[in-house]
Design a protein around this motif. Structure first.
Motif, mmCIF file in Angstrom:
data_model
loop_
_atom_site.group_PDB
_atom_site.id
_atom_site.type_symbol
_atom_site.label_atom_id
_atom_site.label_comp_id
_atom_site.label_asym_id
_atom_site.label_seq_id
_atom_site.Cartn_x
_atom_site.Cartn_y
_atom_site.Cartn_z
ATOM 1 N N GLU A 15 6.260 -11.522 5.537
ATOM 2 C CA GLU A 15 5.965 -10.231 4.906
ATOM 3 C C GLU A 15 7.000 -9.862 3.845
ATOM 4 O O GLU A 15 6.688 -9.182 2.882
ATOM 5 C CB GLU A 15 5.877 -9.150 5.997
ATOM 6 C CG GLU A 15 4.949 -8.022 5.630
ATOM 7 C CD GLU A 15 4.659 -7.070 6.783
ATOM 8 O OE1 GLU A 15 4.647 -7.522 7.950
ATOM 9 O OE2 GLU A 15 4.452 -5.876 6.507
ATOM 10 N N GLU A 16 8.233 -10.320 4.026
ATOM 11 C CA GLU A 16 9.275 -9.958 3.050
ATOM 12 C C GLU A 16 8.983 -10.510 1.655
ATOM 13 O O GLU A 16 9.500 -10.020 0.664
ATOM 14 C CB GLU A 16 10.663 -10.440 3.523
ATOM 15 C CG GLU A 16 10.727 -11.941 3.687
ATOM 16 C CD GLU A 16 12.148 -12.501 3.806
ATOM 17 O OE1 GLU A 16 13.083 -11.924 3.242
ATOM 18 O OE2 GLU A 16 12.279 -13.553 4.471
ATOM 19 N N LEU A 18 5.971 -10.596 0.380
ATOM 20 C CA LEU A 18 4.725 -10.002 -0.108
ATOM 21 C C LEU A 18 4.985 -8.649 -0.740
ATOM 22 O O LEU A 18 5.714 -7.835 -0.187
ATOM 23 C CB LEU A 18 3.756 -9.779 1.060
ATOM 24 C CG LEU A 18 3.052 -10.978 1.670
ATOM 25 C CD1 LEU A 18 2.011 -10.469 2.669
ATOM 26 C CD2 LEU A 18 2.398 -11.847 0.618
ATOM 27 N N GLU A 19 4.394 -8.409 -1.892
ATOM 28 C CA GLU A 19 4.387 -7.064 -2.467
ATOM 29 C C GLU A 19 2.942 -6.592 -2.395
ATOM 30 O O GLU A 19 2.112 -6.983 -3.194
ATOM 31 C CB GLU A 19 4.904 -7.105 -3.905
ATOM 32 C CG GLU A 19 6.348 -7.607 -3.971
ATOM 33 C CD GLU A 19 6.837 -7.853 -5.390
ATOM 34 O OE1 GLU A 19 6.125 -7.530 -6.351
ATOM 35 O OE2 GLU A 19 7.956 -8.391 -5.514
ATOM 36 N N GLN A 20 2.675 -5.746 -1.393
ATOM 37 C CA GLN A 20 1.288 -5.383 -1.115
ATOM 38 C C GLN A 20 0.732 -4.372 -2.110
ATOM 39 O O GLN A 20 1.414 -3.435 -2.504
ATOM 40 C CB GLN A 20 1.189 -4.800 0.292
ATOM 41 C CG GLN A 20 1.253 -5.873 1.362
ATOM 42 C CD GLN A 20 0.953 -5.288 2.720
ATOM 43 O OE1 GLN A 20 1.831 -5.182 3.544
ATOM 44 N NE2 GLN A 20 -0.294 -4.895 2.940
ATOM 45 N N TYR A 21 -0.490 -4.589 -2.483
ATOM 46 C CA TYR A 21 -1.263 -3.623 -3.278
ATOM 47 C C TYR A 21 -2.453 -3.246 -2.414
ATOM 48 O O TYR A 21 -3.498 -3.873 -2.476
ATOM 49 C CB TYR A 21 -1.749 -4.258 -4.590
ATOM 50 C CG TYR A 21 -0.673 -4.466 -5.624
ATOM 51 C CD1 TYR A 21 0.390 -5.328 -5.401
ATOM 52 C CD2 TYR A 21 -0.715 -3.790 -6.846
ATOM 53 C CE1 TYR A 21 1.381 -5.498 -6.349
ATOM 54 C CE2 TYR A 21 0.276 -3.965 -7.804
ATOM 55 C CZ TYR A 21 1.311 -4.828 -7.545
ATOM 56 O OH TYR A 21 2.288 -5.004 -8.495
ATOM 57 N N GLY A 22 -2.275 -2.223 -1.615
ATOM 58 C CA GLY A 22 -3.282 -1.931 -0.610
ATOM 59 C C GLY A 22 -3.187 -2.946 0.512
ATOM 60 O O GLY A 22 -2.262 -3.761 0.557
ATOM 61 N N LYS A 23 -4.134 -2.927 1.420
ATOM 62 C CA LYS A 23 -4.054 -3.777 2.609
ATOM 63 C C LYS A 23 -4.527 -5.200 2.352
ATOM 64 O O LYS A 23 -4.286 -6.101 3.132
ATOM 65 C CB LYS A 23 -4.917 -3.175 3.737
ATOM 66 C CG LYS A 23 -4.357 -1.893 4.323
ATOM 67 C CD LYS A 23 -5.140 -1.458 5.550
ATOM 68 C CE LYS A 23 -4.597 -0.149 6.116
ATOM 69 N NZ LYS A 23 -4.734 0.981 5.163
ATOM 70 N N GLU A 109 -12.389 -4.716 -6.548
ATOM 71 C CA GLU A 109 -11.041 -4.450 -7.066
ATOM 72 C C GLU A 109 -10.533 -5.605 -7.915
ATOM 73 O O GLU A 109 -9.844 -5.395 -8.915
ATOM 74 C CB GLU A 109 -10.090 -4.151 -5.908
ATOM 75 C CG GLU A 109 -10.509 -2.855 -5.238
ATOM 76 C CD GLU A 109 -9.609 -2.442 -4.105
ATOM 77 O OE1 GLU A 109 -8.406 -2.732 -4.158
ATOM 78 O OE2 GLU A 109 -10.129 -1.818 -3.160
ATOM 79 N N LEU A 112 -12.093 -5.292 -11.252
ATOM 80 C CA LEU A 112 -11.679 -4.142 -12.055
ATOM 81 C C LEU A 112 -10.218 -4.312 -12.464
ATOM 82 O O LEU A 112 -9.875 -5.279 -13.100
ATOM 83 C CB LEU A 112 -11.928 -2.844 -11.278
ATOM 84 C CG LEU A 112 -13.419 -2.530 -11.076
ATOM 85 C CD1 LEU A 112 -13.625 -1.391 -10.111
ATOM 86 C CD2 LEU A 112 -14.067 -2.194 -12.423
ATOM 87 N N HIS A 113 -9.360 -3.385 -12.076
ATOM 88 C CA HIS A 113 -7.975 -3.449 -12.567
ATOM 89 C C HIS A 113 -7.125 -4.441 -11.788
ATOM 90 O O HIS A 113 -6.040 -4.787 -12.214
ATOM 91 C CB HIS A 113 -7.340 -2.062 -12.500
ATOM 92 C CG HIS A 113 -8.169 -0.995 -13.121
ATOM 93 N ND1 HIS A 113 -8.377 -0.920 -14.469
ATOM 94 C CD2 HIS A 113 -8.873 0.047 -12.589
ATOM 95 C CE1 HIS A 113 -9.149 0.122 -14.748
ATOM 96 N NE2 HIS A 113 -9.473 0.714 -13.621
ATOM 97 N N GLY A 536 -16.337 6.480 -2.924
ATOM 98 C CA GLY A 536 -15.546 5.519 -3.684
ATOM 99 C C GLY A 536 -16.099 4.107 -3.630
ATOM 100 O O GLY A 536 -15.461 3.168 -4.092
ATOM 101 N N GLN B 20 -1.025 1.524 -0.086
ATOM 102 C CA GLN B 20 0.312 1.164 -0.556
ATOM 103 C C GLN B 20 0.291 0.253 -1.785
ATOM 104 O O GLN B 20 -0.511 -0.656 -1.879
ATOM 105 C CB GLN B 20 1.066 0.460 0.567
ATOM 106 C CG GLN B 20 1.562 1.424 1.630
ATOM 107 C CD GLN B 20 2.493 0.728 2.595
ATOM 108 O OE1 GLN B 20 2.120 0.524 3.744
ATOM 109 N NE2 GLN B 20 3.683 0.350 2.142
ATOM 110 N N TYR B 21 1.181 0.529 -2.693
ATOM 111 C CA TYR B 21 1.444 -0.337 -3.846
ATOM 112 C C TYR B 21 2.899 -0.769 -3.703
ATOM 113 O O TYR B 21 3.804 -0.112 -4.216
ATOM 114 C CB TYR B 21 1.251 0.428 -5.164
ATOM 115 C CG TYR B 21 -0.194 0.685 -5.517
ATOM 116 C CD1 TYR B 21 -0.997 1.508 -4.730
ATOM 117 C CD2 TYR B 21 -0.774 0.101 -6.645
ATOM 118 C CE1 TYR B 21 -2.324 1.728 -5.048
ATOM 119 C CE2 TYR B 21 -2.103 0.326 -6.974
ATOM 120 C CZ TYR B 21 -2.866 1.148 -6.176
ATOM 121 O OH TYR B 21 -4.188 1.366 -6.502
ATOM 122 N N GLY B 22 3.112 -1.869 -3.017
ATOM 123 C CA GLY B 22 4.476 -2.223 -2.668
ATOM 124 C C GLY B 22 4.949 -1.315 -1.552
ATOM 125 O O GLY B 22 4.179 -0.551 -0.978
#
Lengths: 542, 542
Positions: A15-16, A18-23, A109, A112-113, A536, B20-22
Motif C-alpha cells: 500500500e505504501e 500506491l497513490e489512491q484515486y478513489g477506491k 472514470e 473521462l478524466h 452520479g 480519496q485522492y492520495g
C-alpha cells in the motif's frame, strides 16, 4: 470490483507504493521501481491487428480478454494499455475500455478524466506555447523567427475549428501569427511521456523539444525557453503508471496514449517495464493495424526501451475480413466465403511482416454471433495453410474463459526462444529507413518525396539527427497511403508529403498524404447520447 | 499532515463518504448531504479586505490562520476556500495556499492539478464551444448568427496570444469567425458550479447558458446544442467539495474559484453549506476587496444560497495602508503615520459598507515584522474612533496562536443576533441595482452607460431577465473604475462599457472600463523558477 489495494497485493505491490484515486484507481509511486528493478522480466506479448475498418476486429477487447485468459491458465498476467482520450469519447468512438466480459473498470472514470494525466499533458503543452509567445512579446531575445514556430497548442477535444487559427490579434496581445491546435494525444509531450524511463529522462527529452527556428534557422528548444522545469512540475504525477483492474480482477496498467500516426501509438515504457517486473506475462497493444502499430512498437518502443517481445497476437474478425474483401457494412451479415478469402490476404501479409521481426505470431479470431461456421472454418483453413496458430476467441461473451485456447497457444508461442530483431539499423540514412519499411512492410515499390519534405530531411541531416528512428504517419486503413486500397496491394508508390522532427520524443515523423492531428465531431456527436443521473451514474459512455 | 480520513473523522465524516485522492486529499461524496442536512448550521464568517495593492494585506493567510485560531479557542471550525488556478501560479502569483504557519496542505498539489476540478470545467467549457461550431458546420439547423456567438473557449493558462483569435481557417475546418479564449476561472461554468446546490441544479443552470443569438436575435442556449448532459458527465466529480487540512490540522473545504470581476469571486455553495453542517464556525473568503468581494458575497452568493453571514473580518496591513496612503513600494519600510492615516480612509469606508448589510465587522491587522509600533498604535486608535474591534494577527509567524485575540473578537461579533439584509431588491430595474451599488458602496455620484451597454440592457429586459442580481466587474484597486485612484474618493462617475448576461450563473455582469478575462505572463514568469527534483519534490511554488 475489488479494492485497488487488493489488486496491487496480487502482484506484490504494498500500500505504501500506491497513490489512491478513489477506491479503484491508483498511481504507482516512483519508489516502487527501486524495490522491483532486480526481479526477472516476464514475457511481453504484443496484441496487434489487421488493418482496421468499420466492421471492427476487437483489438482492445482481445487484449483485455487475453490477459484474463492467461491468468485463468495459471500464468500471472498484467495488461498494459493506453489511456482513452476524451476528444474521441465525445466524438464518434465512445469509450475505449473494452466491453462485455472483457472490460476494464471503472470504465466511465477511465474514459473521462481518469487520474488527470492527459489534462496534465495539455497543461504542459500549452504552458510551453504560452511561454514561446510570451518570450517574443517581451522582446524576443532568442530572435525566434515568428514564421517558423513549429510548436502548436493542444486540447483534448475534437474541435475542427481550432485546426488552423490566427492568434495574437489586437493591441497588447502578442505577435499576430498563424497557429493551430492539435488533440493532446498528438502532442510530442504525450510521446515523450510514453518513452521516458523516469522524471530525469523526461526532463532530458523535454529539453530537446524544438519549438521553432531562429533568424539563423537554428533550432530553438524548450530548454532555451526555460519552460522545462515547470513542465516537469506539471507532469510529475502524470509519469506514474495507473493501476486498475479488469472485470475479472486482472491488474491493468493504463498509462499514456500517443497517436499511432504522428507518434508511435503505444502505452508508456514506464508501465510496460513495471508490468514486466510484476508478472510472468504482460499483454500490451499497439495502435491501428500491424503495419503501423507493430512496426513502431518493434522499431521504436522496443528499441528505445530495450524490450524483447516474445510473441504477437494478430486480432481479426470474420466481419473485418469480409469488409476488407470488398463487402459493404450493410451486407456484412451474409455469409461470403470468397470475401473472407480475399480479406485474408491482408492478414497473411501482417503475419509475414511480424515474422520478419523474428517474433512468433498467433491469430485471434474475435468471435461475433453473426459469424457463419463455414466462414470460421475457412479462416482456420487459411491459417493452417499459412502455418500460423489460430484460435477462436469469445472473450466478449465469456470473459477469460472464452480465450483459454488462445492463451494456451500464445503461451506456447512465447515459450520459444525469441529471435527478435529490428527491421533497420538506426545509423542508416533516413531515406533508407523509410524505404525499408515501405518495401518490407507495406510492399510498395517506390517512395517519392515532396520538395518540402526533402528540404526538412536535409535539415535533419545537417542537425546531425538522421540516426533517429522514423515514425511513419500513414492512413491506418491500407498498406498504401490511400485509405480505400484494401487487401494486400503491391507495386504502389508511397508519397512523403512532409517530415517533422520530434527531437524530444526522439523520432522523425514521416507523413504520407495529409495528416489530421485535430479530429472533428460528427453530425451527431457521442456527447449528445451521454447522461448522468442524480446518483452520479453515467449512461451511454461505455 | 494527518491522513485525510482522520481530518474527516474530526468533523464526523465517515470513510464511506470520502473519495480519496492520495492520502491527503478527498472529495466528499454526494450522499454525505443526506446524512447531515438536518443538522443545525454553524456561524458563517466572511473574510474580506481593503482594496488590494502590491504591498499585500494577507486575506487568504488570515482566513486560514483564523480558522486555526477559532479551533484553538474551542470553536469547532472549518475553512471554505477557493481553488487556485494554474494560470496565475505559472504567471506572477505563485501559489494560493497561504504561507508560514497559516497554510493549507498539500500546498503543491492544491496549487497544481489538485483533484482536477478546473480541468473538468475547461473540458466542459470547450466541449460546448466545439459543439456550437460543429452544429454550424453540419448545417446550422438552429440558424445561429455566426457574428453573434458569445460563448468563447477556455484554458487554465495565462496566454495573451489567445485573447483574440480567428478560428475555422481552411477548407473543411468549420466557419471562419472571430473568437477568443478566457482563463477557465472566468468561465461561466465556474460560476455555475460554485452556485449550484447539486448535480440536478447544475444541469438546470447549464441549460440556461446563452451561447449566442439566432438570425431572429433570439438566444440560443446550451440546452439547444444538446451539450448539457455531456457537460454534466464531465462535471460529475468536479461538483463534489474537496477536503484538505491546514498545517495545524484544521479541516478545509477547497472548492471552486470564480473570478471576482466577471463572476462573484466566492468558493462553492456546496462547500459552504456542507461546512456549515460540519462545524460551529465556517470561515470563508471573497475575492479582491470588500467593494467587489463582500458586496457580491452578500448580494449574490448569500441571496442565491439562502446564507446568513454572522460577521465579516476586514484584513488590512500597515504596509497596505501606507501604499494606499500614497507611499511607493520601495519606501514602504519607513515609518509614516500620516500615510497610515490617509490609507485608513479606505478601510473606514469598507467598514461602513459592511455595516450597511447589517453584518458586524472586525478588523484584522496582519502583522509584518517591518511594522513600526507607532504605526500599529495609530491603526488601533483609528479603529477605536470608528467603533470597530481590531486585532493584531500574527498567524504567519505563530499559526493559530497568533490569532487567538482575533478569533475571540470574531466569535463575540458573531454571537450578536444577525441583522443581515441585502443592499437591493432583485425586482428593481438593472439600472437601479447598479446605481445602488455605485452610490452606497463605491460612493460615486453618477453612472453612464456606453450605447452598446444600454442596448444589451434593453435586450436583457426584453428577455425578462432583469430580475437577476448584478455582478459588477470593476478594477479591484480602487472604489472608482480607475485603478490609480486610491483612498476613499467621492463625486466620481462610473462608466459602464458593456453588459454581459450570465443566464446560467444567474447574474448580469456589468463591466466598467475594460475587463481582461485572459491574463498574460510577465517578462519573467513564475514558471521559470519552478523545479522538481528526482524524488518528485517541487520547489518554488508555494
Amino acid at each position: 470490483m475489488k479494492p485497488i489495494v487488493e489488486i496491487a497485493r496480487q502482484v506484490g505491490i504494498s500500500e505504501e507504493h500506491l497513490e489512491q484515486y478513489g477506491k479503484y484507481k491508483a498511481k504507482l509511486a516512483a519508489e516502487l521501481w527501486d524495490d522491483i528493478k532486480d526481479r526477472p522480466d516476464g514475457k511481453l506479448i504484443l496484441v496487434t491487428a489487421m488493418n482496421p475498418n468499420p466492421a471492427g476486429a476487437g483489438k482492445t477487447l482481445t487484449t483485455i480478454g487475453l490477459s484474463q485468459s492467461l491468468n485463468l491458465i495459471g500464468k500471472k498476467t498484467v495488461a498494459a494499455l493506453r489511456e482513452p482520450s476524451l476528444g474521441p469519447c465525445m466524438g464518434i468512438k465512445g469509450g475505449a475500455t473494452g466491453s462485455g466480459k472483457a472490460q476494464i473498470l471503472p470504465a466511465d472514470e477511465i474514459n473521462l478524466h481518469f487520474t488527470g494525466d492527459i489534462h496534465a499533458i495539455t497543461s504542459a503543452h500549452n504552458l510551453l506555447a504560452a511561454m514561446v509567445d510570451n518570450h517574443i512579446h517581451h522582446g524576443n531575445a532568442l530572435r525566434i523567427n515568428t514564421k517558423k514556430i513549429v510548436w502548436k497548442r493542444a486540447m483534448d477535444m475534437n474541435d475542427r475549428a481550432l485546426r488552423n487559427i490566427v492568434v495574437g490579434l489586437g493591441d497588447g496581445n502578442g505577435m499576430t501569427r498563424e497557429d493551430g491546435f492539435m488533440i493532446t494525444t498528438a502532442s510530442e509531450i504525450m510521446a515523450i511521456l510514453c518513452l521516458s524511463e523516469n522524471i530525469d529522462d523526461l526532463r532530458e527529452r523535454l529539453n530537446q523539444i524544438i519549438v521553432g527556428y531562429d533568424q539563423d534557422d537554428q533550432p530553438v528548444r524548450a530548454n532555451d525557453i526555460q519552460a522545462v522545469e515547470a513542465m516537469c512540475v506539471l507532469l510529475k504525477d502524470a509519469i506514474k503508471p495507473n493501476l486498475v483492474q479488469t472485470i475479472e480482477g486482472t491488474p491493468v496498467l493504463i498509462h499514456g496514449g500517443p497517436f499511432a500516426n504522428i507518434a508511435h501509438g503505444c502505452s508508456s515504457v514506464v508501465a510496460t517495464k513495471t508490468a514486466l517486473k510484476l508478472a510472468d506475462y504482460v499483454v500490451t497493444e499497439a495502435g491501428f493495424g500491424a503495419d503501423l502499430g507493430a512496426e513502431k512498437f518493434f522499431n521504436i518502443k522496443c528499441r528505445k526501451a530495450g524490450l524483447t517481445p516474445s510473441a504477437a497476437v494478430v486480432v481479426i474478425s470474420v466481419r473485418a475480413l469480409k469488409f476488407n474483401g470488398g463487402v459493404k457494412v450493410a451486407d456484412l451479415q451474409a455469409e461470403d466465403l470468397q470475401a473472407v478469402k480475399r480479406g485474408f490476404e491482408n492478414v497473411k501479409r501482417h503475419i509475414e511482416n511480424i515474422r520478419k521481426f523474428g517474433v512468433p505470431a498467433v491469430v485471434a479470431v474475435n468471435h461475433f454471433i453473426t459469424d457463419a461456421q463455414a466462414e470460421i472454418d475457412t479462416v482456420f483453413e487459411l491459417c493452417r495453410e499459412l502455418g500460423v496458430e489460430a484460435s477462436l476467441s469469445s472473450v466478449w461473451e465469456h470473459g477469460g474463459a472464452g480465450g483459454v485456447d488462445l492463451a494456451e497457444k500464445v503461451a506456447r508461442a512465447a515459450e520459444q526462444s525469441s529471435e527478435f530483431h529490428f527491421l533497420y539499423n538506426e545509423e542508416q540514412s533516413i531515406q533508407t529507413k523509410v524505404e525499408t519499411i515501405v518495401r518490407e512492410i507495406y510492399r510498395g515499390s517506390d517512395v517519392v518525396y515532396a520538395p518540402a519534405a526533402l528540404k526538412t530531411l536535409r535539415k535533419v541531416e545537417e542537425m546531425g539527427l538522421s540516426h533517429l528512428p522514423v515514425c511513419m504517419a500513414k492512413t491506418p486503413y491500407s498498406f498504401t497511403d490511400r485509405a480505400d486500397v484494401l487487401g494486400a496491394p503491391t507495386n504502389f508508390t508511397i508519397s512523403v508529403s512532409e517530415i517533422r522532427l520530434s527531437a524530444g520524443a526522439g523520432f522523425i515523423v514521416v507523413l504520407t498524404g495529409s495528416l489530421m492531428t485535430m479530429p472533428g465531431l460528427p453530425k451527431k456527436p457521442a456527447a449528445e447520447s451521454l447522461y448522468v443521473d442524480s446518483k452520479g451514474q453515467i449512461n451511454g459512455l461505455s
